[in-house]
Design a protein around this motif. Sequence first.
Motif, PDB file in Angstrom:
ATOM      1  N   ASN A  14       0.858  -1.182   0.000  1.00  0.00           N
ATOM      2  CA  ASN A  14       0.000   0.000   0.000  1.00  0.00           C
ATOM      3  C   ASN A  14       0.901   1.240   0.000  1.00  0.00           C
ATOM      4  O   ASN A  14       1.561   1.534   1.000  1.00  0.00           O
ATOM      5  CB  ASN A  14      -0.893  -0.023   1.252  1.00  0.00           C
ATOM      6  N   PHE A  15       0.941   1.929  -1.126  1.00  0.00           N
ATOM      7  CA  PHE A  15       1.791   3.124  -1.233  1.00  0.00           C
ATOM      8  C   PHE A  15       1.072   4.379  -0.720  1.00  0.00           C
ATOM      9  O   PHE A  15       1.633   5.478  -0.772  1.00  0.00           O
ATOM     10  CB  PHE A  15       2.230   3.333  -2.684  1.00  0.00           C
ATOM     11  N   PHE A  16      -0.145   4.216  -0.276  1.00  0.00           N
ATOM     12  CA  PHE A  16      -0.944   5.312   0.299  1.00  0.00           C
ATOM     13  C   PHE A  16      -0.959   6.553  -0.607  1.00  0.00           C
ATOM     14  O   PHE A  16      -0.996   7.681  -0.123  1.00  0.00           O
ATOM     15  CB  PHE A  16      -0.419   5.696   1.697  1.00  0.00           C
ATOM     16  N   ASN A  17      -0.899   6.335  -1.919  1.00  0.00           N
ATOM     17  CA  ASN A  17      -0.947   7.440  -2.905  1.00  0.00           C
ATOM     18  C   ASN A  17       0.153   8.476  -2.705  1.00  0.00           C
ATOM     19  O   ASN A  17      -0.004   9.635  -3.125  1.00  0.00           O
ATOM     20  CB  ASN A  17      -2.315   8.147  -2.890  1.00  0.00           C
ATOM     21  N   VAL A  18       1.244   8.103  -2.064  1.00  0.00           N
ATOM     22  CA  VAL A  18       2.360   9.049  -1.917  1.00  0.00           C
ATOM     23  C   VAL A  18       2.966   9.266  -3.310  1.00  0.00           C
ATOM     24  O   VAL A  18       3.346   8.288  -3.982  1.00  0.00           O
ATOM     25  CB  VAL A  18       3.425   8.505  -0.936  1.00  0.00           C
ATOM     26  N   PRO A  19       3.035  10.520  -3.780  1.00  0.00           N
ATOM     27  CA  PRO A  19       3.532  10.765  -5.145  1.00  0.00           C
ATOM     28  C   PRO A  19       4.913  10.130  -5.368  1.00  0.00           C
ATOM     29  O   PRO A  19       5.811  10.266  -4.532  1.00  0.00           O
ATOM     30  CB  PRO A  19       3.605  12.294  -5.229  1.00  0.00           C
ATOM     31  N   TRP A  60       9.743   0.079   0.049  1.00  0.00           N
ATOM     32  CA  TRP A  60       8.516   0.495   0.730  1.00  0.00           C
ATOM     33  C   TRP A  60       7.961  -0.662   1.551  1.00  0.00           C
ATOM     34  O   TRP A  60       7.563  -1.676   1.006  1.00  0.00           O
ATOM     35  CB  TRP A  60       7.489   0.947  -0.323  1.00  0.00           C
ATOM     36  N   ALA A  61       7.965  -0.469   2.873  1.00  0.00           N
ATOM     37  CA  ALA A  61       7.447  -1.527   3.758  1.00  0.00           C
ATOM     38  C   ALA A  61       6.454  -0.904   4.737  1.00  0.00           C
ATOM     39  O   ALA A  61       6.408  -1.267   5.912  1.00  0.00           O
ATOM     40  CB  ALA A  61       8.612  -2.180   4.505  1.00  0.00           C
ATOM     41  N   ALA A  62       5.671   0.058   4.226  1.00  0.00           N
ATOM     42  CA  ALA A  62       4.864   0.872   5.141  1.00  0.00           C
ATOM     43  C   ALA A  62       3.401   0.458   5.233  1.00  0.00           C
ATOM     44  O   ALA A  62       2.623   1.149   5.870  1.00  0.00           O
ATOM     45  CB  ALA A  62       4.959   2.340   4.726  1.00  0.00           C
ATOM     46  N   GLY A  63       3.023  -0.634   4.629  1.00  0.00           N
ATOM     47  CA  GLY A  63       1.626  -1.043   4.785  1.00  0.00           C
ATOM     48  C   GLY A  63       1.170  -1.919   3.643  1.00  0.00           C
ATOM     49  O   GLY A  63       1.814  -1.972   2.584  1.00  0.00           O
TER      50      GLY A  63
END
Length: 464
Positions: free
Chosen positions: A138-143, A301-304
């Motif tokens: 889940n990249f949480f829509n981070v640009p 990316w390991a943030a979710g």
Amino acid sequence: MAPIPDFPSKARAADAARILIVGGGAGGLQLATRLGSTLGRRGLAQIVLVDRLPTHFWKPLLHEAASGHRDPASHTIEYAAQAKRHGFEFVQGELRAVDRARRIATIGAVVDQDGTQIVPQREMDYHDLVLAVGSVTNFFNVPGAARHALPLEHVGHAEDFRKKFLAACAKVNHLADAPAALPTALPAIQPPTQPARPVCINVIGAGATGVELAAALRHAVGQLAAYRFRALDPERDVRIRLIEGAPRVLPVLDPRISGRTQAQLERLHVEVLTGTRVARVEEEAIVTSSGERLPADMTIWAAGVAGPAMLRSIDGLALSASNQVIVTDTLQTPDDPHMFAFGDCAACPSGTSSAYLPPRAQVAHQQAVYLSQAFAQRLAGKPVAGFVFRDAGTVVSLGQSGALYQADLRVSARAVIVDGPAAAGLYRLLYRKHLSGVHGIGRTLLQTLGQLLHSYGRPSIKLH
Ligand SMILES: Cc1cc2nc3c(=O)[nH]c(=O)nc-3n(C[C@H](O)[C@H](O)[C@H](O)COP(=O)(O)OP(=O)(O)OC[C@H]3O[C@@H](n4cnc5c(N)ncnc54)[C@H](O)[C@@H]3O)c2cc1C
């Protein structure tokens, strides 16, 4: 429970109801093995496992594959071989669509490395469909995150990362080793030059995955320097940053675990940035919400996690905010009793709070055991009780620096925390427990012995 009659004949299996399990991960492979060995062997149900890949690799080991500490080739399980041994069928392909009214699943075509089609798209009918398709990053829509940060979802990602990591270490080693350009006569021995700047690896998210990866990478750099990249100075030439938006690492665990973990990471020279939100990811930098630019040669990316996007294409399926299939405590979708979901892809009520159960291998494993019993009970016409999760605690590995274990016991308000060799042993046992659920205890012991013999005298890290 009424005894299940023993029907060994294949003729019976041919018209038996089909249970289609999609996803052979931590949960799906256990379920297919258990159902195949019981209902499948007796001809009471036809058990079919579908996975997009031909082999299984236990996901909690991915950070070890990414750092080079674990060679995936020695730890994969061939679905087809497992199917033959345990009375189920394996079909390779990706679930593309589900027609719930007709109870038909569409399995996408299988193509080879060059894109040539090997098997065309197929339709498979089912009596019961079990979704065990896991989760995606889940990249949480981070640009820029989806474009420039690497995810860690399967062995392919781990191998991609490992090769880039190895290449980055080789490059910095070469720079450190290169002779200085001297305008005049060459001296006999030339001093190495310093690289312009160290390799910067940013791990986003200090949950268990991020913490384990950062620690494993730090150990890996030291080992690569000892074995192969002799000019590389691990602390000077490779910077590893662990970036977390919450005020502490491992924010869902006890604050004492967070404190000890952070101290251990800092001893390993991992730079820990808590309370730091990533606003943008670029090719060569990450930008924090306070506007700071941190150089990045590699960002992971390991943030979710979230449920796979394909779940949105299944008509009328109720999904949670994290795109997981909402299920009842029997792991069935509320409006379709023939559709089940479990593991990371399911939003299952926790029973104790309004939250859903966390995406963990432990949950997937217990749900697989529950479902295998529930299917047998249904076939025997017995009532089925709901699933109850029993939390056996959380263990976080720091590689050679040990591990930390937290158990939340009902008898005490304060969590019990264990570190040292006991926690490290427990961490190693988790994988063996998974294997024994898949192969049985005898085979797991033999395999463990084989792997120990295989590793004897070999480097503790993959060097190429
Ligand atoms: C680096 C890392 C470390 C972790 N460490 C721990 C830990 O220490 N402890 C812990 O409890 N949990 C840990 N986890 C989480 C744990 O791995 C997951 O919770 C667990 O694997 C979930 O099991 P699952 O069966 O739901 O899905 P998965 O194990 O992810 O399996 C999903 C399967 O579905 C297949 N699939 C996906 N989409 C499709 C499709 N459309 N069609 C066909 N097949 C499909 C995939 O190929 C895969 O085989 C870790 C995760 C990571 C990434």
